[in-house]
Design a protein around this motif. Structure first.
Motif, mmCIF file in Angstrom:
data_model
loop_
_atom_site.group_PDB
_atom_site.id
_atom_site.type_symbol
_atom_site.label_atom_id
_atom_site.label_comp_id
_atom_site.label_asym_id
_atom_site.label_seq_id
_atom_site.Cartn_x
_atom_site.Cartn_y
_atom_site.Cartn_z
ATOM 1 N N TRP A 10 -34.230 -3.209 105.454
ATOM 2 C CA TRP A 10 -33.282 -3.717 104.470
ATOM 3 C C TRP A 10 -33.822 -3.325 103.101
ATOM 4 C CZ3 TRP A 10 -29.074 -6.948 105.773
ATOM 5 C CH2 TRP A 10 -28.979 -7.264 107.126
ATOM 6 N N LEU A 11 -33.008 -2.669 102.311
ATOM 7 C CA LEU A 11 -33.405 -2.305 100.959
ATOM 8 C C LEU A 11 -32.674 -3.225 99.989
ATOM 9 C CD1 LEU A 11 -33.170 1.578 101.268
ATOM 10 C CD2 LEU A 11 -35.200 0.134 101.490
ATOM 11 N N VAL A 12 -33.433 -3.910 99.171
ATOM 12 C CA VAL A 12 -32.857 -4.825 98.190
ATOM 13 C C VAL A 12 -33.368 -4.382 96.827
ATOM 14 C CG1 VAL A 12 -32.623 -7.225 97.464
ATOM 15 C CG2 VAL A 12 -32.871 -6.690 99.899
ATOM 16 N N ARG A 13 -32.457 -4.074 95.951
ATOM 17 C CA ARG A 13 -32.829 -3.588 94.625
ATOM 18 C C ARG A 13 -33.024 -4.753 93.663
ATOM 19 N NH1 ARG A 13 -30.459 -1.561 89.701
ATOM 20 N NH2 ARG A 13 -31.669 0.221 88.967
ATOM 21 N N HIS A 14 -34.048 -4.627 92.837
ATOM 22 C CA HIS A 14 -34.276 -5.633 91.803
ATOM 23 C C HIS A 14 -33.117 -5.630 90.820
ATOM 24 C CE1 HIS A 14 -35.227 -2.459 88.924
ATOM 25 N NE2 HIS A 14 -36.024 -1.925 89.839
ATOM 26 N N ALA A 15 -33.001 -6.713 90.064
ATOM 27 C CA ALA A 15 -31.945 -6.832 89.053
ATOM 28 C C ALA A 15 -32.264 -5.944 87.846
ATOM 29 C CB ALA A 15 -31.824 -8.291 88.620
ATOM 30 N N GLN A 16 -31.319 -5.884 86.934
ATOM 31 C CA GLN A 16 -31.464 -5.064 85.734
ATOM 32 C C GLN A 16 -32.721 -5.466 84.958
ATOM 33 O OE1 GLN A 16 -29.744 -2.402 84.433
ATOM 34 N NE2 GLN A 16 -31.328 -2.410 82.872
ATOM 35 N N PRO A 17 -33.632 -4.537 84.727
ATOM 36 C CA PRO A 17 -34.818 -4.838 83.917
ATOM 37 C C PRO A 17 -34.430 -5.160 82.475
ATOM 38 C CG PRO A 17 -35.150 -2.844 85.186
ATOM 39 C CD PRO A 17 -33.693 -3.197 85.295
ATOM 40 N N LEU A 18 -35.280 -5.906 81.824
ATOM 41 C CA LEU A 18 -35.034 -6.283 80.431
ATOM 42 C C LEU A 18 -35.474 -5.149 79.508
ATOM 43 C CD1 LEU A 18 -36.164 -10.008 80.626
ATOM 44 C CD2 LEU A 18 -33.826 -9.091 80.660
ATOM 45 N N ASP A 36 -29.389 -12.379 86.913
ATOM 46 C CA ASP A 36 -29.069 -11.329 87.881
ATOM 47 C C ASP A 36 -30.034 -11.338 89.063
ATOM 48 O OD1 ASP A 36 -26.863 -10.516 86.460
ATOM 49 O OD2 ASP A 36 -27.872 -8.833 85.492
ATOM 50 N N THR A 37 -31.279 -11.728 88.823
ATOM 51 C CA THR A 37 -32.243 -11.822 89.921
ATOM 52 C C THR A 37 -31.814 -12.907 90.898
ATOM 53 O OG1 THR A 37 -34.087 -10.975 88.602
ATOM 54 C CG2 THR A 37 -34.653 -12.326 90.515
ATOM 55 N N VAL A 38 -31.402 -14.046 90.389
ATOM 56 C CA VAL A 38 -30.930 -15.136 91.253
ATOM 57 C C VAL A 38 -29.684 -14.687 92.018
ATOM 58 C CG1 VAL A 38 -29.953 -17.466 91.281
ATOM 59 C CG2 VAL A 38 -31.966 -16.974 89.882
ATOM 60 N N ARG A 39 -28.793 -13.989 91.350
ATOM 61 C CA ARG A 39 -27.577 -13.495 91.998
ATOM 62 C C ARG A 39 -27.912 -12.521 93.134
ATOM 63 N NH1 ARG A 39 -24.413 -11.287 87.559
ATOM 64 N NH2 ARG A 39 -24.568 -13.401 86.812
ATOM 65 N N ALA A 40 -28.817 -11.585 92.876
ATOM 66 C CA ALA A 40 -29.215 -10.612 93.899
ATOM 67 C C ALA A 40 -29.937 -11.304 95.051
ATOM 68 C CB ALA A 40 -30.109 -9.545 93.284
ATOM 69 N N ALA A 41 -30.813 -12.244 94.731
ATOM 70 C CA ALA A 41 -31.553 -12.961 95.772
ATOM 71 C C ALA A 41 -30.617 -13.797 96.633
ATOM 72 C CB ALA A 41 -32.627 -13.842 95.134
ATOM 73 N N THR A 42 -29.642 -14.419 96.020
ATOM 74 C CA THR A 42 -28.681 -15.235 96.773
ATOM 75 C C THR A 42 -27.893 -14.368 97.749
ATOM 76 O OG1 THR A 42 -28.535 -16.813 94.950
ATOM 77 C CG2 THR A 42 -26.725 -16.820 96.540
ATOM 78 N N ALA A 43 -27.460 -13.207 97.291
ATOM 79 C CA ALA A 43 -26.715 -12.294 98.164
ATOM 80 C C ALA A 43 -27.599 -11.817 99.318
ATOM 81 C CB ALA A 43 -26.195 -11.107 97.362
ATOM 82 N N ALA A 44 -28.830 -11.436 99.022
ATOM 83 C CA ALA A 44 -29.740 -10.947 100.064
ATOM 84 C C ALA A 44 -30.135 -12.064 101.021
ATOM 85 C CB ALA A 44 -30.973 -10.327 99.427
ATOM 86 N N CYS A 62 -39.869 -6.586 90.664
ATOM 87 C CA CYS A 62 -39.729 -6.585 92.123
ATOM 88 C C CYS A 62 -40.303 -7.872 92.720
ATOM 89 C CB CYS A 62 -40.440 -5.371 92.702
ATOM 90 S SG CYS A 62 -39.779 -3.813 92.067
ATOM 91 N N GLU A 63 -41.455 -8.279 92.238
ATOM 92 C CA GLU A 63 -42.041 -9.524 92.727
ATOM 93 C C GLU A 63 -41.178 -10.717 92.325
ATOM 94 O OE1 GLU A 63 -46.318 -11.599 93.334
ATOM 95 O OE2 GLU A 63 -46.004 -10.594 91.416
ATOM 96 N N GLN A 64 -40.555 -10.639 91.180
ATOM 97 C CA GLN A 64 -39.640 -11.695 90.718
ATOM 98 C C GLN A 64 -38.523 -11.894 91.744
ATOM 99 O OE1 GLN A 64 -38.139 -10.569 86.871
ATOM 100 N NE2 GLN A 64 -36.822 -12.341 86.665
ATOM 101 N N LEU A 65 -37.972 -10.806 92.258
ATOM 102 C CA LEU A 65 -36.921 -10.894 93.269
ATOM 103 C C LEU A 65 -37.484 -11.463 94.570
ATOM 104 C CD1 LEU A 65 -34.059 -10.394 94.295
ATOM 105 C CD2 LEU A 65 -34.743 -8.033 94.783
ATOM 106 N N ALA A 66 -38.651 -10.999 94.996
ATOM 107 C CA ALA A 66 -39.250 -11.494 96.244
ATOM 108 C C ALA A 66 -39.545 -12.992 96.166
ATOM 109 C CB ALA A 66 -40.534 -10.717 96.552
ATOM 110 N N LYS A 67 -40.096 -13.440 95.050
ATOM 111 C CA LYS A 67 -40.386 -14.873 94.883
ATOM 112 C C LYS A 67 -39.100 -15.702 94.897
ATOM 113 C CE LYS A 67 -44.722 -14.726 92.317
ATOM 114 N NZ LYS A 67 -45.381 -14.978 91.029
ATOM 115 N N THR A 68 -38.066 -15.192 94.251
ATOM 116 C CA THR A 68 -36.797 -15.909 94.212
ATOM 117 C C THR A 68 -36.184 -15.977 95.606
ATOM 118 O OG1 THR A 68 -36.467 -15.174 91.930
ATOM 119 C CG2 THR A 68 -34.534 -16.027 93.081
ATOM 120 N N LEU A 69 -36.248 -14.885 96.349
ATOM 121 C CA LEU A 69 -35.748 -14.876 97.728
ATOM 122 C C LEU A 69 -36.497 -15.890 98.591
ATOM 123 C CD1 LEU A 69 -35.120 -11.154 98.665
ATOM 124 C CD2 LEU A 69 -33.697 -13.073 99.323
#
Length: 125
Positions: A10-18, A36-44, A62-69
């Motif tokens: 499964w490939l999950v892309r991080h949200a838009q960088p700042l 956007d990270t919360v939105r992407a994590a919720t979908a995944a 990337c770690e921000q997305l993993a932690k949120t997931l």
């Protein structure tokens, strides 16, 4: 003899960088947009199999997305893997207007971090 368990990728892309629009951020370690990270994590989180182990680049977006997931799905775990660090474009990092060819299969997916690729369940060749 029982068949080996089927593994999926499964490939999950991080949200838009700042960063400013059209900046090529490459290996620059920048955070991603929190909303956007919360939105992407919720979908995944709705799609990933129970007990999946996530491998992530050590860069903060990337770690921000993993932690949120993992916060949304306590059954998931993650580990950093330095081999997943984004491309080092050297002179291209932090410059505006860099353009790269993108495979047609993923070009639409790359425009939205919260949109699962190809209906989220289609196998890729």
């Amino acid at each position: 003899m029982p068949a080996a368990p089927r593994m999926g990728l499964w490939l999950v892309r991080h949200a838009q960088p700042l960063v400013a629009q059209d900046v090529c951020y490459g290996v620059t370690d920048v955070a991603a947009d929190t909303t956007d990270t919360v939105r992407a994590a919720t979908a995944a989180a709705a799609l990933l199999p129970v007990g999946a182990c996530l491998l992530t680049s050590p860069l903060q977006r990337c770690e921000q997305l993993a932690k949120t997931l993992c916060a949304l799905r306590p059954d998931l775990t993650y580990a950093q893997d330095a081999r997943l660090v984004e491309m080092n474009l050297v002179a291209g990092n932090n410059t505006v207007g860099m353009r790269f060819p993108v495979l047609p299969l993923i070009s639409g997916w790359l425009t939205s971090a919260a949109t699962p690729l190809a209906g989220s369940r289609r196998s890729m060749p």
